[in-house]
Design an enzyme around this catalytic site. Structure first.
Site, PDB file in Angstrom:
ATOM      1  N   LEU A 171       0.824  -1.213   0.000  1.00 46.68           N
ATOM      2  CA  LEU A 171       0.000   0.000   0.000  1.00 46.68           C
ATOM      3  C   LEU A 171       0.858   1.263   0.000  1.00 46.68           C
ATOM      4  CD1 LEU A 171      -2.944  -1.105   2.318  1.00 46.68           C
ATOM      5  CD2 LEU A 171      -2.640  -1.400  -0.143  1.00 46.68           C
ATOM      6  N   ARG A 172       2.159   1.100   0.084  1.00 47.65           N
ATOM      7  CA  ARG A 172       3.136   2.156  -0.224  1.00 47.65           C
ATOM      8  C   ARG A 172       3.226   3.298   0.775  1.00 47.65           C
ATOM      9  NH1 ARG A 172       5.784  -1.206  -3.370  1.00 47.65           N
ATOM     10  NH2 ARG A 172       4.960  -1.464  -5.463  1.00 47.65           N
ATOM     11  N   ASN A 174       7.394  -2.827   3.255  1.00 46.51           N
ATOM     12  CA  ASN A 174       8.474  -2.190   2.474  1.00 46.51           C
ATOM     13  C   ASN A 174       8.088  -0.756   2.128  1.00 46.51           C
ATOM     14  OD1 ASN A 174       6.513  -3.128   0.683  1.00 46.51           O
ATOM     15  ND2 ASN A 174       7.986  -3.396  -0.981  1.00 46.51           N
ATOM     16  N   HIS A 233       4.141 -15.443  -2.446  1.00 47.77           N
ATOM     17  CA  HIS A 233       4.043 -15.538  -3.919  1.00 47.77           C
ATOM     18  C   HIS A 233       4.848 -16.658  -4.554  1.00 47.77           C
ATOM     19  CE1 HIS A 233       7.722 -13.244  -3.392  1.00 47.77           C
ATOM     20  NE2 HIS A 233       7.090 -12.109  -3.124  1.00 47.77           N
ATOM     21  N   ASP A 286      -0.271  -9.669  -3.985  1.00 48.96           N
ATOM     22  CA  ASP A 286       1.024  -8.992  -4.181  1.00 48.96           C
ATOM     23  C   ASP A 286       0.808  -7.686  -4.958  1.00 48.96           C
ATOM     24  OD1 ASP A 286       3.713  -8.440  -3.975  1.00 48.96           O
ATOM     25  OD2 ASP A 286       4.339  -9.893  -5.487  1.00 48.96           O
ATOM     26  N   HIS A 300       2.548   1.081  -9.104  1.00 51.02           N
ATOM     27  CA  HIS A 300       3.667   1.954  -9.476  1.00 51.02           C
ATOM     28  C   HIS A 300       3.131   3.099 -10.320  1.00 51.02           C
ATOM     29  CE1 HIS A 300       6.939  -0.426  -7.881  1.00 51.02           C
ATOM     30  NE2 HIS A 300       6.443  -1.509  -8.439  1.00 51.02           N
TER      31      HIS A 300
END
Lengths: 331, 183, 455
Positions: free
Chosen positions: C66-67, C97, C235, C322, C326
């Site tokens: 979700l950044r 991350n 994954h 996953d 972007h």
């Protein structure tokens, strides 16, 4: 020597093609046309006044984002002999940030009325990115990563045909770091389309693994085989092509040492004797003397090197002429 | 189908070329420094015929070359792309008297391109022009020094010169495309 | 905030976790399931006609990027949650991350706070294994667990050091949580962005071999056996990796695995462009499709089939998206430079339904892997999410298994438009998503195929 011009090509134009990204989409007629036109361009190169006006008013931009001298100069010279305006751009293109600006650069060059962009890039497929996004400027791939180098392959095909005539059934051995070589890849496709048998030879770590293991592959396996033993591979060969070895690759552990490489895969006079008499020895350059070829072979033939350079310019003149002229090119 | 009208038979062509050969030698007072440059493709066999004729009555071999002018055209984007062929130069042309030989003289643009091509090959002493057929409709201030036959034409017509070496037959015909369109 | 009850009439209620499959009415009240089946008629409810539709528990995504914080140009928790809602997901697990990484309690608090602000879609946090995901220093896992993380991972990167993985498994086992490893042996995969198969050699791209995944899966299984910890393979993409997990489960180890929608439906050929339909002819300008660049890479045809098989036989427990949004420029680059990942949340269900329509996977299995499977990862604190039993949270997805629609990335709620499915026609569409009793996505008006196709 045989003249590639001997049989008149069935077509006279590459139109409506605007791009040369690889040779994989070239028909045999198109390849014949380029090689035939190359012969005519060689004549122009033999004149005292090396200039013809056929691309007057056309703008060619060379965009070399990976260091290269000979290919860029070859294209530049080809464009200038044909009277195009040739503008050279270069850059390191080393960082990922450069990638984004690649498209912006391409769009900018197009906005500056580039009719054709000749590009070299460290990344495989980079010219496809520009081809997808540029609607007006044509693209010529002058080498992308380890993918393709179509003008080099055309040049090699031209040289081979000049020496051998038809390539049908001929045995061509390509030696060295085949897996990472765009020259090898483009030649493999071009040669197998021309009916030649291609034997790839080198350290097992530098050959395409799926060919070595007999797995599903993109290579045209009917015409292509692998052999790690150079003495076997070179037996009866019509053409012996040694690829440049990247010293970085050696340091990366792909082979034990340069010494081991030269012992097992260097083309020597003794090994050349196993090839056909008068077999053609080629090297796409730049050469590591005394590594890919024994020094005695590397220095033996200045004339051959000169011929390759001349053929390179003539091939690129043919490509530029055929892409930038014709009815569709003005649209 | 387009209609064809025979303008010159093989014999007519031969006679015209022999006459041109005589005129060339007469005008240049011999064959010294003479080079015949045929324009590719059909100008080349015609130039060879003229050289053969000169050989029969002068006993001299006049050098014959072939000039490809496609890299000098100004109309490449408006017509089908021609195949570029190598120019064949029998001797260096500097100081020579060059006779350009072509099959048909029309707008003059081909000759203009030939003159440009020639200039790039060296500085000739003099350039003359010989054509088998002059059909008029010049777009440039160019005229032929030697003409086999003058043929008034309309713009819808086309002159086709056929030579044995390329077309397996020898004749000059007038093709009218207008009628084909109407038919 | 009190919400009106929602009544979905005449709907196929498919609650695979509770072995319930009936056509009837589903009533949601006060954020919970009030009743299922039969026929009810409360006076004050919002009534939705569920004829020919299927209602299941809301989907749970154990693996979404979700950044936020740090990469809000790619996605925020709010846009990610909205994308999830459009895709039928009512629970998302946010990967750590981010920048800063979710490696301490404060960042967990931030993420969960943002999640609450975003609305009723449940966003849970996954904590990092090592500080800054740098692989050097173990995070304070107990603090992270206390703040609410549901698992630990350095995803995006593997826990490369075996001893670090051993220690992480021991700590996490003590807390009852899984360690999720992105199994990638960098020494084999450095500089790669595509499966090491025929397409890679066709394109002259360095290939990521299956062995690059298998070797770390094997290592982690060995470490799980040694520590008694819970290893979850993120994954999974290779036939060999699936076989290793299968055998580990047979040995009774605490090993679980997930697979993404794209590894179930796409193959390496997608990198050639044309949505995998490109034959073995000359390349086109569509080649080097960076929208098909993902880690692990889209694999060979046999791997894809093996993933479906492993899903069916229980080797793989769950489907996780996953989801990796972007920006346009992150992807508009030469292939080697482009970022990895696909924007998946909004296409997951539609693309997966191709497996059902193609007879490869029963609908019940698909739903199980989107609900029951991932719910089992979340532990008792989040019980009741994968069922429609009365009294459980009203997380519901209503879908039309047969509606065809065209993927129009301009309509995505996600900031990430990076999907190779753009323009594809998918059969099976989420029509309504309800999270904690609130409608978070209303697509009851069919987005007619014609209208989208024309735009």
């Amino acid at each position: 020597m045989t003249t590639p011009q001997a049989a008149a090509p069935a077509i006279t134009s590459l139109a409506p093609r605007r791009q040369v990204l690889d040779l994989d989409d070239f028909t045999r007629e198109e390849i014949d046309l380029v090689l035939g036109t190359t012969e005519s361009m060689r004549e122009v190169l033999g004149r005292s006044i090396k200039k013809v006006p056929s691309l007057r008013g056309k703008i060619i931009m060379t965009l070399f984002l990976e260091p290269s001298t000979r290919t860029r100069v070859s294209f530049e010279q080809a464009g200038k002999i044909l009277s195009a305006d040739v503008i050279n751009l270069s850059g390191s293109g080393s960082s990922a940030e450069k990638g984004e600006s690649l498209l912006n650069t391409g769009l900018t060059l197009q906005a500056m009325h580039a009719d054709l962009i000749v590009m070299r890039h460290k990344d495989s497929g980079a010219p496809y990115l520009l081809a997808r996004h540029l609607k007006h400027a044509g693209i010529v791939n002058a080498g992308d990563g380890r993918h393709a180098h179509p003008s080099q392959a055309l040049l090699d095909l031209y040289t081979m045909r000049r020496h051998l005539g038809s390539l049908e059934g001929r045995k061509v051995v390509i030696i060295g770091d085949v897996a990472h070589s765009r020259v090898a890849r483009s030649n493999i496709f071009g040669l197998s389309a021309a009916g030649a048998r291609v034997v790839l030879c080198g350290p097992p770590t530098l050959l395409p693994l799926e060919l070595l293991r007999g797995r599903d592959t993109a290579y045209p396996t009917a015409n292509v085989s692998v052999e790690t033993d150079l003495d076997k591979a070179i037996d009866g060969a019509d053409v012996v092509m040694a690829l440049r070895i990247q010293t970085e690759r050696m340091e990366g552990g792909a082979t034990p040492s340069m010494r081991e490489y030269t012992r097992r895969w260097q083309v020597t006079e003794a090994r050349m004797r196993k090839a056909r008499p008068n077999a053609l020895l080629m090297h796409p350059g730049p050469m590591n003397e005394g590594i890919e070829l024994a020094s005695s072979l590397a220095h033996g033939d200045a004339q051959r090197i000169e011929e390759q350079v001349t053929n390179g310019v003539a091939t690129r003149m043919a490509l530029l002429y055929l892409l930038l002229n014709g009815p569709e090119a003005s649209a | 189908m387009a209609s064809e009208k025979l303008l010159m038979t093989a014999d007519d062509v031969r006679r015209a070329l022999v006459r041109i050969a005589h005129q060339i030698v007469e005008r240049n007072r011999g064959t010294d420094g003479l080079v015949l440059m045929g324009l590719l493709r059909r100008g080349v066999p015609l130039a060879q015929r003229i050289a053969d004729a000169i050989k029969t009555f002068e006993g001299v071999d006049v050098p014959v070359g072939g000039l490809d002018i496609n890299l000098y055209r100004d109309d490449l984007t408006s017509r089908p792309q021609p195949l570029v062929r190598p120019t064949q130069l029998p001797v260096p042309i500097a100081g020579k008297t060059i006779v350009l030989v072509d099959d048909v003289l029309y707008t003059g643009r081909t000759v203009r391109a030939a003159l440009d091509a020639l200039v790039d090959l060296g500085r000739a002493h003099q350039v003359q022009l010989a054509v088998l057929v002059d059909r008029g409709h010049r777009e440039l201030p160019i005229r032929a020094d030697y003409v086999g036959k003058n043929v008034p034409t309309s713009l819808t017509e086309e002159i086709q010169v056929r030579v044995r070496e390329i077309d397996q037959r020898e004749e000059v015909v007038l093709v009218d495309h207008e009628r084909r369109v109407l038919a | 905030m009190t919400t009106r009850p929602i009544l979905i009439r005449n709907v196929r209620i498919l609650d695979v976790g509770d072995a319930f499959d009936q056509v009837g009415d589903l009533l949601l009240r006060d954020g919970h399931v009030a009743s299922r089946g039969g026929h009810v008629s409360p006076s004050d409810a919002i009534v939705i006609d569920g004829t020919s539709l299927v209602a299941t528990p809301g989907f749970i995504d154990f693996h979404a990027h979700l950044r936020e914080p740090g990469f809000e140009d790619k996605e925020t928790i709010a846009t990610g949650a909205a994308a999830g809602a459009r895709g039928g997901f009512t629970t998302l697990c946010a990967m750590p991350n981010t920048n800063p990484a979710i490696d301490n309690g404060t960042v967990v608090d931030f993420v969960l706070q943002r999640a609450r602000e975003a609305g009723p879609v449940r966003v849970l946090a996954v904590g990092a294994v090592t500080i800054g995901r740098a692989g050097k220093v173990l995070t304070d896992m107990e603090e992270l667990a206390g703040a609410g993380v549901v698992a630990f991972t350095d995803d995006g990167a593997p826990v490369a050091d075996a001893r670090m993985m051993r220690n992480a498994l021991l700590y996490a086992a003590d807390l009852g949580l899984p360690v999720v490893d992105h199994c990638e042996d960098y020494t084999l995969t450095k500089g790669t962005g595509i499966h090491d198969g025929w397409v890679a050699s066709r394109l002259g791209l360095a290939g990521y071999p299956s062995a690059g995944e298998e070797s770390l899966v094997a290592r982690d299984i060995a470490l799980a056996g040694m520590t008694g910890g819970w290893f979850h393979a993120a994954h999974l993409s290779t036939a060999g990796g699936a076989e290793l997990v299968r055998r580990a489960k047979q040995r009774g180890l605490r090993v679980t695995a997930e697979v993404t929608p794209h590894h179930l439906t796409m193959t390496e050929e997608w990198v050639l462009g044309h949505q995998g339909r490109h034959a073995r002819g000359p390349l086109t300008a569509a080649a080097y499709d960076t929208h098909a660049k993902v880690s692990p890479p889209l694999r060979a045809i046999d791997d894809r089939a093996a993933m479906v098989e492993a899903l069916k036989d229980g080797t793989i427990d769950s489907i996780a998206t996953d989801h990796a949004p972007h920006t346009w420029s992150d992807k508009t680059m030469p292939f080697d430079d482009a970022n990895v990942g696909l924007s998946v949340l909004e296409t997951a269900f539609g693309s997966l339904m191709a497996l059902v329509h193609g007879g490869e996977l029963p609908l019940e299995t698909l739903i199980r892997k989107l609900t029951v499977g991932p719910a089992a990862m979340l532990g008792p604190r989040h019980a009741g999410l994968a069922t429609l039993r009365p009294g459980t949270p009203a997380d519901v997805v209503l879908f039309d298994p047969n509606e065809e629609w065209v993927v129009d990335t301009a309509r995505f709620a996600s900031k990430g438009k990076n999907t190779p499915l753009r323009g594809a026609t998918l059969k099976g569409r989420v029509r309504l998503t309800i999270a904690q009793g609130q409608i978070v996505h209303d697509g009851m008006q069919p987005e007619t195929l014609k209208k989208v196709a024309r735009s």
